[in-house]
Every structure is written in C-alpha cells, then in structure tokens.
Design an enzyme around this catalytic site. Structure first.
Site, PDB file in Angstrom:
ATOM      1  N   ASP A  90      47.368  35.011  35.159  1.00  0.00           N
ATOM      2  CA  ASP A  90      46.342  35.709  35.937  1.00  0.00           C
ATOM      3  C   ASP A  90      46.629  35.392  37.403  1.00  0.00           C
ATOM      4  O   ASP A  90      47.303  34.398  37.715  1.00  0.00           O
ATOM      5  CB  ASP A  90      44.940  35.196  35.559  1.00  0.00           C
ATOM      6  CG  ASP A  90      44.208  36.123  34.592  1.00  0.00           C
ATOM      7  OD1 ASP A  90      44.296  37.343  34.789  1.00  0.00           O
ATOM      8  OD2 ASP A  90      43.558  35.618  33.656  1.00  0.00           O
TER       9      ASP A  90
ATOM     10  N   HIS B 259      46.963  38.547  31.899  1.00  0.00           N
ATOM     11  CA  HIS B 259      45.607  39.095  31.851  1.00  0.00           C
ATOM     12  C   HIS B 259      45.366  39.955  30.608  1.00  0.00           C
ATOM     13  O   HIS B 259      44.227  40.148  30.199  1.00  0.00           O
ATOM     14  CB  HIS B 259      45.396  39.939  33.115  1.00  0.00           C
ATOM     15  CG  HIS B 259      43.987  40.392  33.312  1.00  0.00           C
ATOM     16  ND1 HIS B 259      43.019  39.573  33.827  1.00  0.00           N
ATOM     17  CD2 HIS B 259      43.372  41.590  33.057  1.00  0.00           C
ATOM     18  CE1 HIS B 259      41.866  40.242  33.889  1.00  0.00           C
ATOM     19  NE2 HIS B 259      42.058  41.463  33.428  1.00  0.00           N
TER      20      HIS B 259
ATOM     21  N   SER C 295      37.717  40.311  30.991  1.00  0.00           N
ATOM     22  CA  SER C 295      37.843  40.865  32.338  1.00  0.00           C
ATOM     23  C   SER C 295      36.483  41.374  32.837  1.00  0.00           C
ATOM     24  O   SER C 295      35.551  40.590  32.950  1.00  0.00           O
ATOM     25  CB  SER C 295      38.928  41.947  32.308  1.00  0.00           C
ATOM     26  OG  SER C 295      39.392  42.238  33.590  1.00  0.00           O
TER      27      SER C 295
HETATM   28  N1  LIG Z   1      44.056  48.473  37.834  1.00  0.00           N
HETATM   29  C1  LIG Z   1      43.930  47.268  37.086  1.00  0.00           C
HETATM   30  C2  LIG Z   1      43.548  47.559  35.679  1.00  0.00           C
HETATM   31  C3  LIG Z   1      42.745  46.458  35.100  1.00  0.00           C
HETATM   32  O1  LIG Z   1      42.375  45.557  35.798  1.00  0.00           O
HETATM   33  C4  LIG Z   1      42.377  46.454  33.675  1.00  0.00           C
HETATM   34  C5  LIG Z   1      42.929  47.404  32.840  1.00  0.00           C
HETATM   35  C6  LIG Z   1      42.604  47.396  31.479  1.00  0.00           C
HETATM   36  C7  LIG Z   1      41.771  46.406  30.977  1.00  0.00           C
HETATM   37  C8  LIG Z   1      41.233  45.456  31.810  1.00  0.00           C
HETATM   38  C9  LIG Z   1      41.520  45.474  33.175  1.00  0.00           C
HETATM   39  N2  LIG Z   1      40.975  44.553  34.027  1.00  0.00           N
HETATM   40  C10 LIG Z   1      39.643  44.182  34.098  1.00  0.00           C
HETATM   41  O2  LIG Z   1      38.684  44.715  33.567  1.00  0.00           O
HETATM   42  C11 LIG Z   1      45.223  46.462  37.166  1.00  0.00           C
HETATM   43  O3  LIG Z   1      45.954  46.599  38.120  1.00  0.00           O
HETATM   44  O4  LIG Z   1      45.514  45.680  36.285  1.00  0.00           O
END
Ligand SMILES: N[C@@H](CC(=O)c1ccccc1NC=O)C(=O)O
Length: 293
Positions: free
Chosen positions: A236, A268, A153
């Site tokens: 995703d 994801h 991510s």
């Molecule tokens: N607020 C985000 C949180 C999120 O994207 C996320 C949470 C934990 C680990 C990785 C994530 N995404 C990217 O870094 C969501 O809605 O999924």
C-alpha cells in the site's frame, strides 16, 4: 515522506492511487484483474452455496444485500458482513461474495452489502445505508450469533463509520463482535484535493463529519468486547499505511481492543482477493477471531 499537507497535487494523487503501488501489474491491469477475480469468485460462490440474493434492506434501488448460508445453517451462526471498496464509485455486491467458500465451510454465513455508489450516492447517504443494513439484518434474522464486519478500502472506511454509530435512532444495537478493516481510508480530507473527489463532490464539512478518525467513540463495555483488526498491505502507499497506523492508534487510545496487521508481500488488491483462499493468513486470522468470541 512528508505530511500530506506539504505534498504537491501530483504526489498526493499518487499516494491516493492504490493501483500505482502494486508490484504485480501496471495500474490499469491490477484494477481490471481485481474486478475480474472478485466477480468470478463471487459467481463461483453463488453457484455452490445456498443463497438469498438481492434482499432489500430499504426502499432504494441500491439498498440490497446478498446472503450466503453456511453448510449447516440449522442452528445459530456468526455472520461475516462484507463491504466492498472501489473509492465509493465502483464495484458492487455482485463482486463481494468471493470470500464465502472459505468461510461457509467453517460455519460462518457471509453477507455482501450493496450501497449506492457515487455519483448517485453521497457520502452521508452511503454511511447511513450501511448502518441501516446492519440494523435490518439483526431485526430480520434471529439466528445471527455475532456480527463480524469487514470492509476493503472505501469499504473499510464505511465499516469504521459503523463502529462510531449511535444506535439509539435505529431501534436495535447490532452485536458487532469483530471488525476487520482492510487497507482503508480513515481521514477523508486529503482526498478532497484528488481525482477521487470528482464524483464524490464532498465539501470539507462532509469529509470531516465522515472521517472515522474524527469520530472515534470512547469504547463502551459492549465495544470493548469487539475486537478490531486494522490490516494494511506492504505494498500500500505510505499515505495508506500512515492512515491505518494513525486510526488504529486513535481507537486504542479510546479504549478499543485493536491489532494492526501489516501483511507482507501483498498490495492493495490481493490483500483482500486472497480471502478466497482458506490458507491465507488473513482468512485464518478472521476464522480465529470468530472462534475466540
Ligand atoms: N483509481 C484507484 C482505484 C481504487 O482505488 C480501487 C479500485 C477498486 C477497488 C478498490 C479501490 N480502492 C479503494 O476503494 C486506483 O488507482 O487504484
């Protein structure tokens, strides 16, 4: 699906909220489960492995990394460097060692990088930290036989920025033989219009100079020997899937050796959590990549 520029703010926020696209759990639960599973997996890995924890790679409080050594570490060994996600504002290296058990048993060392997340960390600083951590590793440890970068991510974004590094100012060129970019963001501009930027506070200029898709370097001979794997989850969001497709294409056009891996039946979060399993397809792909080079 239309272009992100044509989406209203509600739709854009939905596209950039990975948790809303999981088929396993509701939004809040899937994030909590991700934190729980990766933290517990890391604790289990630390209990079982020979480790060096909280190794400073710089003077900053957050500039620390954890090393997990393979069972037989008397010779040289490949190193899998993991950069955690969390939209540059949550998670840490303390939840980044869950892949270690599956890799250590195959003779691969694992390094979990820490970096200063927002609001303390700014985008430019995070990118510099991960670059410096790699330079530190190769200067400090001479038993490294090839580095395999992996990010999830926001961590995939940082790993992609490492690929575009001009190493001249770091005094060393890390031997990066592979990069596994999992469910990443490679164009930061759409995020400027979402809640993600509340803590990051990026300007358009900052977003652009830190967008991997805008700083793809022409593959040099050394980069041609680096295999890039761009992985994205079936569940995703369409925007995340588009970003992976476009970035992998941009790298390919610049001469990089790239594969786009579209993983079925994962979202994801479990796309990366399952690296704790030896039989998971992505674990196997990573081990094969390391064995080949
Ligand atoms: N607020 C985000 C949180 C999120 O994207 C996320 C949470 C934990 C680990 C990785 C994530 N995404 C990217 O870094 C969501 O809605 O999924």
């Amino acid at each position: 699906m239309g272009r992100w520029q044509d989406m209203d703010l509600e739709e854009l926020e939905e596209q950039y909220s990975p948790s809303r696209w999981s088929r396993r759990m509701d939004s809040e639960s899937v994030i909590q489960a991700h934190i729980d599973v990766t933290t517990a997996g890391t604790q289990k890995a630390q209990a079982a492995a020979h480790t060096l924890l909280h190794v400073p790679y710089g003077d900053g409080e957050g500039e620390k990394l954890d090393i997990y050594f393979p069972v037989d570490s008397s010779e040289t060994f490949p190193v899998f460097v993991y950069i955690h996600g969390g939209y540059w504002q949550c998670l840490s290296k303390d939840a980044s060692g869950f892949s270690a058990p599956a890799l250590l048993s195959q003779g691969v060392a694992v390094v979990a990088l820490g970096y200063d997340i927002a609001p303390k960390g700014h985008m430019d600083a995070m990118v510099l930290q991960v670059r410096r951590s790699l330079a530190f590793l190769v200067k400090q440890y001479h038993r490294i036989r090839g580095i395999y970068l992996c990010g999830h991510s926001a961590g995939a974004h940082l790993a992609a920025m490492v690929l575009s590094t001009d190493w001249t100012e770091f005094g060393v060129v890390p031997d990066i033989r592979g990069a596994v970019l999992v469910s990443g963001v490679y164009d930061l501009e759409p995020l400027l219009h979402t809640y993600v930027n509340d803590a990051l506070n990026m300007s358009l200029e900052v977003a652009q100079r830190n967008s991997p898709i805008l700083c793809v370097t022409q593959a040099v001979p050394v980069a041609a020997s680096c295999e890039v794997l761009v992985a994205v989850a079936q569940h995703d969001s369409p925007e995340f899937r588009r970003q992976s497709q476009e970035y992998s294409q941009a790298l390919r056009s610049a001469g990089w050796s790239v594969s786009l891996l579209d993983l079925a039946s994962v979202d994801h979060f479990d796309i990366i959590e399952k690296l704790s399993e030896e039989t998971y397809v992505l674990t196997q792909v990573i081990l094969n990549m390391i064995a080949r080079s």
